[in-house]
Design a protein around this motif. Sequence first.
Motif, short mmCIF file in Angstrom:
data_model
loop_
_atom_site.label_atom_id
_atom_site.label_comp_id
_atom_site.label_asym_id
_atom_site.label_seq_id
_atom_site.Cartn_x
_atom_site.Cartn_y
_atom_site.Cartn_z
N LYS A 1 0.85 -1.19 0.00
CA LYS A 1 0.00 0.00 0.00
C LYS A 1 0.89 1.25 0.00
N TYR A 2 1.99 1.16 -0.70
CA TYR A 2 3.01 2.21 -0.70
C TYR A 2 2.42 3.58 -1.00
N GLU A 3 1.61 3.65 -2.03
CA GLU A 3 1.06 4.94 -2.45
C GLU A 3 0.25 5.59 -1.34
N TYR A 4 -0.51 4.78 -0.62
CA TYR A 4 -1.40 5.33 0.40
C TYR A 4 -0.67 5.74 1.68
N SER A 5 0.60 5.42 1.76
CA SER A 5 1.37 5.79 2.95
C SER A 5 2.47 6.80 2.63
N LEU A 6 2.33 7.48 1.48
CA LEU A 6 3.36 8.45 1.08
C LEU A 6 3.50 9.57 2.11
N TYR A 7 2.40 9.98 2.73
CA TYR A 7 2.48 11.06 3.71
C TYR A 7 3.35 10.65 4.90
N SER A 8 3.11 9.47 5.43
CA SER A 8 3.90 9.03 6.59
C SER A 8 5.36 8.80 6.20
N LYS A 9 5.59 8.30 5.00
CA LYS A 9 6.96 8.08 4.54
C LYS A 9 7.69 9.42 4.36
N ALA A 10 6.97 10.41 3.82
CA ALA A 10 7.57 11.72 3.62
C ALA A 10 7.85 12.40 4.95
N THR A 11 6.96 12.21 5.92
CA THR A 11 7.15 12.79 7.24
C THR A 11 8.39 12.21 7.90
N ALA A 12 8.55 10.89 7.79
CA ALA A 12 9.72 10.24 8.38
C ALA A 12 11.00 10.70 7.70
N LEU A 13 10.96 10.83 6.38
CA LEU A 13 12.13 11.27 5.63
C LEU A 13 12.48 12.71 5.98
N GLY A 14 11.44 13.55 6.07
CA GLY A 14 11.68 14.94 6.44
C GLY A 14 12.26 15.07 7.82
N ASP A 15 11.78 14.24 8.76
CA ASP A 15 12.27 14.27 10.13
C ASP A 15 13.74 13.85 10.19
N ALA A 16 14.10 12.84 9.38
CA ALA A 16 15.47 12.32 9.41
C ALA A 16 16.48 13.30 8.83
N PHE A 17 16.06 14.07 7.83
CA PHE A 17 17.01 14.93 7.13
C PHE A 17 16.72 16.42 7.32
N HIS A 18 15.81 16.73 8.24
CA HIS A 18 15.51 18.11 8.60
C HIS A 18 15.10 18.94 7.39
#
Length: 712
Positions: free
Chosen positions: A257-274
Amino acid sequence: MIISPPILKTPQGTATDEQWLAGLMPFSSRGGFPIASRMAWHGGQHIEHTDTGAHGEPVRAIADGVVVYKRDPSPDADKKPLAYQGETDNGCVVIKHSTEIGEGTDGQIEYYSIYMHLKQVFVKKKQPVYRKDSLGSVGSCNGNNAIHLEIICDDANLKKIVGRSSGTLDISKDGRDKIVYGDMHFYLPPGTLFFASIASPQAPAGSGAVVHTSTVPLFVTMRFERGKCLLTTRQEDTQQQGVFVEVGAALADSDDKYEYSLYSKATALGDAFHIAPSAAYELLRFGRVINTENETAIPAGSVPHWHKVNYPGGQGWVNLNAVGIKKFSDADFPHWLGWTLIDDDPTPDSQCNSPMLEKWLTGNSGKKLDKGVLATALADAKVQSRLSRTICKFPTEWEKSTIDTRYAWLKSKSDVLDDPMDERKYAEFKAHIESLSFWEEAGLEISSAHWHFNPRSFITQFKKNGWLSKDEFSKIYPDTVYNKKETPNPEELREKYRNHINRIAAKYLVDQSKTRMTHFYGQGAVESFFLARMQEGSVIPSRNPNHPSILPETNGFYNNINDSWYFKYNNNKNLSNGPAPDGVKYRGRGMKQLTGRLNHNGYWIYRGWRKVSLKTAQAWQILTYEQIPDIADPQKISTIPFNCIDAGGFYWERGARKAGYKSMNKIIKENDISTQAITSISFALNGGNMGLDDRIKQTTRIAKELLDATSK
């Protein structure tokens, strides 16, 4: 750009656009594109049908446009010269289409569609027509029930449509960023590293030793399909130059369900790399940040974009944002998907003398292209598929004055013509062609030598494009729905937001299907009153446009309004609001009316305006309002056009707290615009059924404009 096939007799159901169109517009070796029998250029596609009713199958306009030529059919379709090899109708309609496929002048395109062999013609010259309008009925062509559909453009519009005028796609730089749609593509140069594993999607480097270093150029396609993210690798065939073959079967991301979790994935990526999660979202969606006016670009190599893909001989994890990897979309017509521009025929006649196509038809075998080899090639499904993605420049077959120049070769024996015509047979053939010709009479604003597209491939390609032109958008939110006192100039209002809406529809994968677009615009119609109310105002029967509740906001506004309605959101635990003035300060804003202190803070974090860790932000959902920071200028959502729309896209993707934070795209089922479906979306969007009747009404209305149902 909204487009559909010329015949709509078969419901789409759950079939993909590509599958559905293949059934409606099958390729054929007879009347195929771009080559017909005897190695003659053929500018369109014959579409056969099996209608046996009293009335012919309606032929519909493939897109909005203006009729620039029409010819009523001759009553003598069963007599010569029309009936050259069987009954042939010569009813004809030509439509000029002016539309948009993206932002800016390069996104404004013009093309023509030609409908030949109509038994009846229902339209007049200079008449505006709309997609799905009936133009006439299917007639006969050489004794077969069929029409000829042709799609053409000039040199200037070819460059806009395809992004280039010749050759292959330039892979030394990223593709277009103002015209982006469909699947995303990545060029992996030799030397690209593949890893056996990654510690996490946020890992800056792969785990363990490198399992493969590419030695040849590879091309990876990333497709979002009903929740899944599918990765397909291609490389050039070692036996056939210009042919690209798939390396193994397409790989689905481990998160199905990768597409439907893009928001959470982007949030985690943003958190990791500021970085702002909204920019990280674009990286995951497009492979790069394309909205650089409102987001900070992410340089190659600075933030990872990991996917497991095939390489020759195995599979491995590759960082698709590594230095050297270039990014494209379907809008770039990638040559590794087979898109080929052909303009190498040096002769003025209608015989195809293209060296490139001759090599294709002989399979680079060195064989002489004779009648037998040609027939075998045109009957080969792989050859037909390859030919269908050619875009070819050659003279029209409808010009009367050049018939002898174009067809004199039929009187001489050749490798592909062992039975040439004598003067009597040629005269009969010429009379038949004259009875179909119309070019001089039509007086079209395009050279008789122009570019031709395979109609099915063109329609398939642009059904992936969800960019709405000015005219198309005016039908989604028409002038008639507006309160004239509040919105005296609906066109000005629509144009204020249209480019932003088109961008956001692409960003949040709304444009992946017309069903998603229908629900998105239907819900937005009610939430923002067709974009006229980007902040929630008092419910006043007169809708007074000068009432303070809907005037432009200022920082001191919140304490100056003495209206009890504003305080309905005070002390609302679900929204994490405190006492006044929270009710008015965090009222609904933007296209989807983002409401409450918690939701406003969520968007502030998403855009990178508030630097808070993911862990802290998640904890806020159970905190009281005193523990959640105040926002000094929440009106940034409602007063800046991009933010108005992007906040709506953010909420569409993230979902409502009360409904369990579900992406709306996950809930939508293709071609389902039922009352039950609209009700489900409404609840998921706002946690209730407020305005449900109007949501049903508007969504159902918009479906008639966007979907391919036969009724308008």
